[in-house]
Design an enzyme around this catalytic site. Structure first.
Site, PDB file in Angstrom:
ATOM      1  N   PHE A  13      -2.658  -1.014  10.328  1.00 22.26           N
ATOM      2  CA  PHE A  13      -2.413  -0.045   9.255  1.00 22.26           C
ATOM      3  C   PHE A  13      -3.381  -0.343   8.119  1.00 22.26           C
ATOM      4  O   PHE A  13      -3.325  -1.402   7.506  1.00 22.26           O
ATOM      5  CB  PHE A  13      -0.972  -0.114   8.730  1.00 22.26           C
ATOM      6  CG  PHE A  13      -0.709   0.952   7.709  1.00 22.26           C
ATOM      7  CD1 PHE A  13      -0.182   2.185   8.098  1.00 22.26           C
ATOM      8  CD2 PHE A  13      -1.024   0.765   6.373  1.00 22.26           C
ATOM      9  CE1 PHE A  13       0.030   3.199   7.174  1.00 22.26           C
ATOM     10  CE2 PHE A  13      -0.827   1.775   5.444  1.00 22.26           C
ATOM     11  CZ  PHE A  13      -0.301   2.986   5.838  1.00 22.26           C
ATOM     12  N   THR A  35     -13.959   8.115 -11.385  1.00 21.47           N
ATOM     13  CA  THR A  35     -13.668   8.224 -12.812  1.00 21.47           C
ATOM     14  C   THR A  35     -13.083   6.933 -13.371  1.00 21.47           C
ATOM     15  O   THR A  35     -13.564   6.401 -14.364  1.00 21.47           O
ATOM     16  CB  THR A  35     -12.673   9.369 -13.085  1.00 21.47           C
ATOM     17  OG1 THR A  35     -13.267  10.595 -12.661  1.00 21.47           O
ATOM     18  CG2 THR A  35     -12.340   9.463 -14.571  1.00 21.47           C
TER      19      THR A  35
END
Lengths: 491, 491
Positions: A208, A372
């Site tokens: 995972f 950002t």
């Protein structure tokens, strides 16, 4: 020497010299035991769930918590039930709930301003940002990993780490420079070669690594994560599947290592021939979501050698294992690797996502790995408090002691209830045991909850323990007692 | 009726009835003008940059900020320079710096606990979470968008929204159910069809939707974002490229709309034939990173019709435009769409990533769109304070007034310096003008900074204005004055 000895080490040897202070607590004022007064989830949780479900898919919600009343290792729900939490928000609460040092971090005006003025860290970092990173993340960096990228969560850490590996791979092909051709610059704008190359990341069955589209292409633990979502054509190797108990299956497990390592090489060569070469290998030190699957230190050592041989990056995903729960800050430190991995990703207990890199994996020009926010200073000031407490209270040794209580208690229960549970395995308090089947596993988790213990499942039959680092031996004994009751009541 | 009239509307008409209170300020104690005492970046910034560069790729860092001294629209750097900030951390500071109401939000013990006890929101949300979401994100939801998913940032919002569109597309193919076949369940685990289908997202040239691998496959603004990173084979349509001034080029621009819309249909049909059907269309209401490229409301209306015709999801990416800078909470509200988009993603000014959905785009079973944190309550309590101030101070109308000052001032400057700047365009204060060439653009941004104005570039020749919502007409006049000086000094 058996390669998995650390996973299988007997609990007893650790108790000889370690005086346990069962009465003391690392979280003053903590509840002394679970208290359950309604079914869990209770009526208030159910009412809130109905409300939330009017605008969200909330089928995964188990209960609504009262974070004002939760404390230390105890999660309190809105119905007033006090639950011993060995799952801790999917392994993401290193100091449990409402730790005083974390709350204190928010008292200073300067830290409040850090929360409110969230900068674009890649462009306008605060004056104290370099020092803060040095005092927090860099202070616990794996050996010889001199570079750091901060991110927001585990998925985007892996996604961006893949990019670092792709860029490094292509830069090597260019002879160590980033002199792009005009054709590369133009073709990449429309997702075409040569600017957008065919390159792959090798991952393992049962792994995972996240749920965004790149990360999801390397995730192979449950179909519900993946079905209906397009993916990349990337190679997937078998993760070793060992027979337990380990000490009775040495030879078979050793052969399993060899088989799996051979397959990795075959896949790398096959994908190279397909024109989709492997630029990186990603692996968890313990496959967590996939069922707490362990592999031997030998396996990880050899895998590193294979990565090196084919010039693929070696990425160890410590999103769930990092930050102390295995008794070391990074689980791969248990493996005695020849050198550090090329990249180590983290999130969860570290509060912030991000990754350590060997400096040759940093892009040589800016804006290639960028966004950002590039992380969040709020998380770093919380991490600062957390790391100070880990050091002050010597929490890694607490983890080791509590882990031994859990391992030894679970092995006793395996002997008492051999038809019900088996295959206890773990490092530190990062522990799982298997139920005889999936139905019983779900039943154990559900009945533990009704007795005041919040645990979680992993894989098909695993019950996953992910307590906080402040989980002490007395909490371990309390857990074992509750589990014994549950197993004894199993019909 | 000209379809782009709103983009091109004359500033004057808005000034007739609006008395501007030039002297008042929405942020008490704010600096009254820029103060520059060193080159920017100054010596202290440079020293810190050298330090940070020892362990990070820091080539994108412009300066180090002093967030203790920054206030309102003014960013203060470590060298003591006070900069009028019209860029605001890449458009992510709705109330500027150190807004008192945001700081106040951190005073309450309850909110401090919310910062410290970060839950796995998909499993153990807090008691007040449904109400908090209703009072914040749901209170400003676009019309008829009844569902919400919280995330962490813009990239993962888009990535997960794509998954919602893929799942909806496949569910429709199954006749509205999620009865997966065994073959689907098994094949998806190894990234193979039918469980891992070939499905695509149509995006536009010039777009920016993020940098993780799925999002990056739909990003086409600059090669530095994309080069060396593998991508999906997904269709890319031309975004309308208009001629300015708009009112002199009505016919050509209208034809451009028709050409681009026809291409979208061609691409959808082509990818359907390739066996890689388009499950969704993503578009920014204004292509920001790509150069503030506008398209007409007509274009967006017709695009929605095309999406509907082919049963593709219609996703409007409001990561940069959302939260008020265009004078409406959501930029697509300017477009008079027949119905709301299917999905609207957000981040930046909203503090948290996430997306609104029409409820038919929610997965019908849990854990399909899920991760550990699913957002961050800290950001919601800040957003709560922000939305209250937007309402209290009527900031959307402040945006409109300040936008008119900027638009009108920039058009005057276009007339004064026709060889230097052109093509001013925008909505609210979300405004860009173009320099005559890339070199001049970089020069304007650099010299504005030396005069105490922090702006940013976008596209190849654009200067991007992204002030806070508390940017008032007097700040607009101050900006225009500084820009006039810069242009007058241009040789």
């Amino acid at each position: 020497m058996y390669r998995l000895q650390e996973v299988a080490r007997p609990a007893a040897k650790y108790f000889v010299n370690v005086p346990l202070k069962l009465a003391s607590t690392l979280c003053p004022g903590e509840y002394s035991a679970p208290v359950v007064s309604t079914p869990v989830p209770g009526p208030k949780s159910k009412k809130l769930l109905a409300e939330l479900s009017t605008f969200q898919q909330s089928g995964s919600v188990q209960l609504f918590a009262d974070y004002n009343k939760s404390l230390g290792n105890y999660l309190v729900d809105v119905d007033g039930n006090v639950l011993l939490d060995v799952y801790t928000q999917i392994s993401s609460m290193p100091l449990g709930y409402n730790h005083p040092e974390m709350l204190k971090a928010l008292d200073s005006d300067e830290n409040k301003r850090a929360v409110v003025n969230r900068p674009a860290l890649g462009v306008f970092p605060a004056a104290d940002w370099p020092a803060k990173l040095r005092n927090t993340l860099m202070s616990v960096a794996p050996k010889d990993m001199g570079a750091l990228t901060t991110m927001m969560c585990g998925s985007c850490s892996n996604e961006n780490a893949y990019k670092n590996m792709f860029m490094k791979y292509q830069r090597d092909k260019r002879g160590g420079t980033s002199d792009f051709t005009e054709q590369e610059k133009e073709s990449c704008m429309i997702n075409m070669a040569p600017g957008t190359p065919k390159l792959s990341i090798l991952s393992f069955m049962g792994s995972f690594h996240g749920r965004t589209l790149g990360a999801l292409s390397t995730t192979h633990s449950k179909y519900v994560h993946k079905i209906d979502v397009p993916g990349f054509d990337w190679p997937i190797a078998r993760f070793p599947v060992y027979k337990y108990p380990l000490h009775e299956n040495l030879k078979e497990n050793d052969q399993e290592d060899q088989r799996c390592l051979a397959e990795v090489e075959e896949l790398i060569e096959k994908w190279e021939k397909k024109g989709n070469p492997v630029a990186g290998i990603i692996i968890e030190p313990i496959q967590a979501e996939g069922g707490d699957n362990h592999a031997s230190p030998y396996f990880f050592q050899q895998l590193q050698k294979i990565a090196k041989k084919y010039n693929a990056g070696y990425l160890i995903d410590e999103v769930q294992t990092g930050g102390g729960p295995t008794g070391k800050m990074w689980c791969h430190e248990h493996f005695d690797l020849e050198t550090s991995p090329d990249i180590v990703t983290f999130s969860k207990k570290m509060q912030t996502g991000g990754y350590y890199l060997k400096s040759e994996f940093l892009p040589d020009i800016p804006y290639r790995v960028f966004n950002t926010w590039m992380g969040d200073p709020t998380k770093i000031l919380l991490l600062d408090a957390i790391l100070a407490v880990i050091k002050r209270d010597n929490l890694l040794s607490v983890v080791e002691k509590s882990g031994e209580v859990l391992m030894s208690g679970l092995r006793d229960l395996e002997s008492e209830f051999p038809a019900l549970i088996n295959s206890t395995r773990g490092r530190g308090t990062f522990i799982t045991f298997d139920a005889a089947d999936a139905k019983l596993r779900d039943d154990i988790v559900r009945r533990l909850l009704q007795k005041g213990v919040q645990s979680g499942g992993c894989g098909v039959v695993g019950v996953r323990l992910r307590p906080a680092l402040i989980f002490q031996p007395q909490h371990g004994h309390a857990f074992i007692d509750k589990l014994r009751q549950v197993l004894a009541e199993t019909k």
